[in-house]
Design an enzyme around this catalytic site. Structure first.
Site, short mmCIF file in Angstrom:
data_model
loop_
_atom_site.label_atom_id
_atom_site.label_comp_id
_atom_site.label_asym_id
_atom_site.label_seq_id
_atom_site.Cartn_x
_atom_site.Cartn_y
_atom_site.Cartn_z
N GLU A 7 0.83 -1.21 0.00
CA GLU A 7 0.00 0.00 0.00
C GLU A 7 0.86 1.26 0.00
OE1 GLU A 7 -4.06 -0.23 1.86
OE2 GLU A 7 -3.08 0.99 3.37
N HIS A 47 7.47 -27.17 -0.12
CA HIS A 47 6.89 -28.33 -0.79
C HIS A 47 5.83 -27.92 -1.81
CE1 HIS A 47 8.85 -31.41 1.78
NE2 HIS A 47 9.04 -30.33 2.51
N LYS A 51 -14.22 0.91 -4.31
CA LYS A 51 -15.31 1.17 -3.35
C LYS A 51 -16.42 1.99 -4.01
CE LYS A 51 -12.29 1.03 0.71
NZ LYS A 51 -11.68 1.82 1.79
#
Lengths: 420, 420
Positions: free
Chosen positions: B279, B300, B409
């Site tokens: 950010e 793995h 948003k």
């Protein structure tokens, strides 16, 4: 409901990928050849290709009856494994949930943390316990350590004879320390197929036994995989289209693929995807770097970077069309949100992100999943396995080997003073 | 033990980074200027810089006494927040553990999953519950939804008057719906400082109240941060060196930073790091893409890619030198591992990976942490906050704003039919 759902399949949407159908078709001749190679059985470790079709019916019955026996016998079932012997089963169980009439499923040997394993023993010590060791060679350090600790715990709790009845093994059909021990001590055991690598093994006994113990319908899962396997023409082969898109995006500098989901239950599925693609493609200096984000959580951490940061990534969104449970937000949340359903808000977040990222020019691939059932889990697994095989070959690497995984292990054994 | 540990500090090791001290020194004049800017207080949102030193003693006492009150009053404490109002506290609590004499800590509003919140309500419904809403504006969708649901739950369970005594708020000092509601209903409340952004706020009330409720020593945490703040000369300023290394590695094509830990308890700390760096830097088309891996688990899955895949990354390993708990592996594990300690094996994995990746030419930065205590958590937080500020400015961006987070948003609110 079963029949209704079967009428819809997993779909892929490339409309926001910055690619056209002509771009995808450029790769057609390569993809058709790869498909022939996969179906021919000539390439090593392609046993997963016809597994959903060829799975031995008696073996499925034995997995189911063993799972029933385990469900009746214990209230804590510890699955010991790591990597390909861990992520597939956990992805399914976390996505689909454990049936509450059976044991709680625990995991061990997926790390070497003493704190983690001490807490696990503390949590299960008063319960009725069964364990399952999943390891082809039996020599993987993490699972060997956890198996030793849990076997020791079982023997102290139940004595040797009863402990042997509570240990289940999924390992090589002939060789290795676990196979040898299973014979000697009489563990009920299953086989890790020879021609299927760990990351492609979730629809074999490796994944299906733990998944069945969780009370999930494994036959529906294989049905779902078979449905995707029917895509025979290039035009209907969405896994081939997705693979072509990945390579084309890589070629224009999109070197990271971010797998995204708006449903927290998919966390381990995204982990499984990272192994599938990372281990299949990441060789000879090649491969798309696989990352994952959980939305909307990670929109509040990585959202800024996605919107405006260094544009070296594309997004692959796994969109669950019909989430099962819902909550209506209480009126006290105010005019904007009160009375809305959480799933509608979550869906609005998905659509809002799509629109904002589209405007920012980020390539987005959407994989639509009708709902979270074992049938669609089977579709998802088989779809991504095919896509990964296509994509690895398009990169010019062998998607079924992992030549680099021994490098750190041999250095580690030197540190431990053990002969490799 | 407290005094002994204080004699050692967090250290950074650049020996395997492909960089020399001369490389780091190239950035000295820029870094010295940035340091002056940070200390001057002239840049906006730099309130975190002298926070460990200037923290009001009475406010710390009020946080501690409120935490004691909460610990005495409930056995389930639900922290409602997302992003910077969530990750810091969770990173500390997961890393350091909850003191078992207090309430269990739950989290809500960090996603919009109905399934998640239904399970949470089911889990806490028979318990004594307190909740804490953390939101500066009060309008963040996720936390607003979760707060509405949990407030509704409290009112049904306890009635309005007692519910008000069980709701704690950390929000803007004057403005916003939560501040207004806290006044009207008499919630005990704390302030989200005006001059500190969410991702830099863990050492303010935002992080410290939940952390104190978990029974963790917050004064030691601030002590740790103050210790790092003492690094005044460029030569001793390890955060500046680390920032220089990040930029130099980016410039040679290492566009991804992989944060790695061998201790599962650091999972949320790595998530916090991803927000901090992603950010702060991800703007104007710039920034290192932050990813995280949990070793040995992810060796793995992603080990193959790291060893041999597309080399566009560098690794930053957070190495805990003295893990607290340990298990001796039972003798039944065989000659190689039986009798070894898990921490020794984990350490061998770390050293083995270092050697194998060094041989593969991967740049590695190691951050050594003496042990997992609140004192070192404070050091880690302040070290990375400084490094991130340096690094953002070196990229030429403002590390304290987040202009891109509103884009999705506003699209989302359009979908919901709400005026933005």
């Amino acid at each position: 409901m079963k029949d209704k759902n079967k009428s819809k399949n997993l779909r892929i949407n490339l409309a926001d990928s910055a690619l056209s159908w002509n771009n995808i078709e450029e790769k057609k001749s390569d993809l058709v050849k790869i498909k022939q190679l996969l179906l021919s059985g000539e390439a090593s470790f392609t046993g997963w290709v016809d597994l959903p079709e060829s799975f031995d019916k008696e073996e499925i019955e034995r997995i189911k009856s063993t799972a029933e026996e385990i469900r009746a016998k214990c209230d804590a079932f510890v699955v010991i494994g790591i990597g390909g012997s861990y992520l597939g089963a956990r992805a399914a169980i976390e996505m689909l949930g454990e049936n509450s009439t059976g044991p709680k499923i625990y995991y061990a040997g997926q790390n070497i943390s003493a704190a983690y394993h001490l807490e696990l023993i503390e949590e299960i010590k008063e319960k009725e316990v069964c364990i399952c060791i999943i390891s082809k060679s039996g020599t993987t350090t993490e699972s060997a350590v956890a198996f030793a600790i849990l076997k020791d715990f079982l023997i102290r709790k139940y004595g040797e004879t009863e402990a042997n009845r509570r240990i289940f093994a999924i390992t090589d059909k002939d060789k290795g320390v676990i196979r040898e021990e299973a014979r000697r001590r009489g563990y009920v055991s299953f086989v890790v197929p020879d021609d299927i690598g760990g990351r492609y093994s979730v629809l074999s006994a490796v994944g299906l036994l733990p998944i069945a113990v969780a009370g999930i319908d494994i036959e529906m899962m294989l049905d779902g995989a078979r449905e995707i396997a029917k895509n025979n023409s290039f035009e209907s082969d969405i896994a081939a289209h997705y693979a072509a898109a990945r390579i084309l995006l890589f070629d224009i500098g999109k070197h990271i693929e971010i797998f995204e989901s708006y449903e927290p239950r998919l966390f381990y599925f995204l982990e499984w995807l990272k192994q599938l693609f990372g281990e299949s493609e990441g060789k000879e200096g090649k491969g798309v770097f696989p990352a994952s984000l959980q939305f909307s959580t990670d929109l509040h951490s990585m959202g800024q970077f996605l919107q405006e940061g260094h544009q070296i990534f594309f997004e692959t969104v796994i969109n669950i069309e019909n989430p099962q449970s819902d909550i209506i937000v209480p009126r006290n949340a105010g005019q904007a949100l009160g009375g809305a359903s959480m799933n509608d808000i979550n869906r609005a977040a998905f659509l809002g992100v799509m629109e904002a990222h589209r405007k920012a020019g980020i390539p987005i691939i959407t994989i639509d999943i009708p709902e979270l059932t074992s049938y669609y889990f089977g579709q998802m697994v088989y779809f991504f396995e095919c896509a990964c095989a296509f994509s690895g070959y398009l990169f010019g690497v062998n998607p079924f080997d992992q030549p680099g995984v021994e490098a750190y292990k041999s250095e580690m054994l030197k540190v431990l003073g053990v002969k490799g």
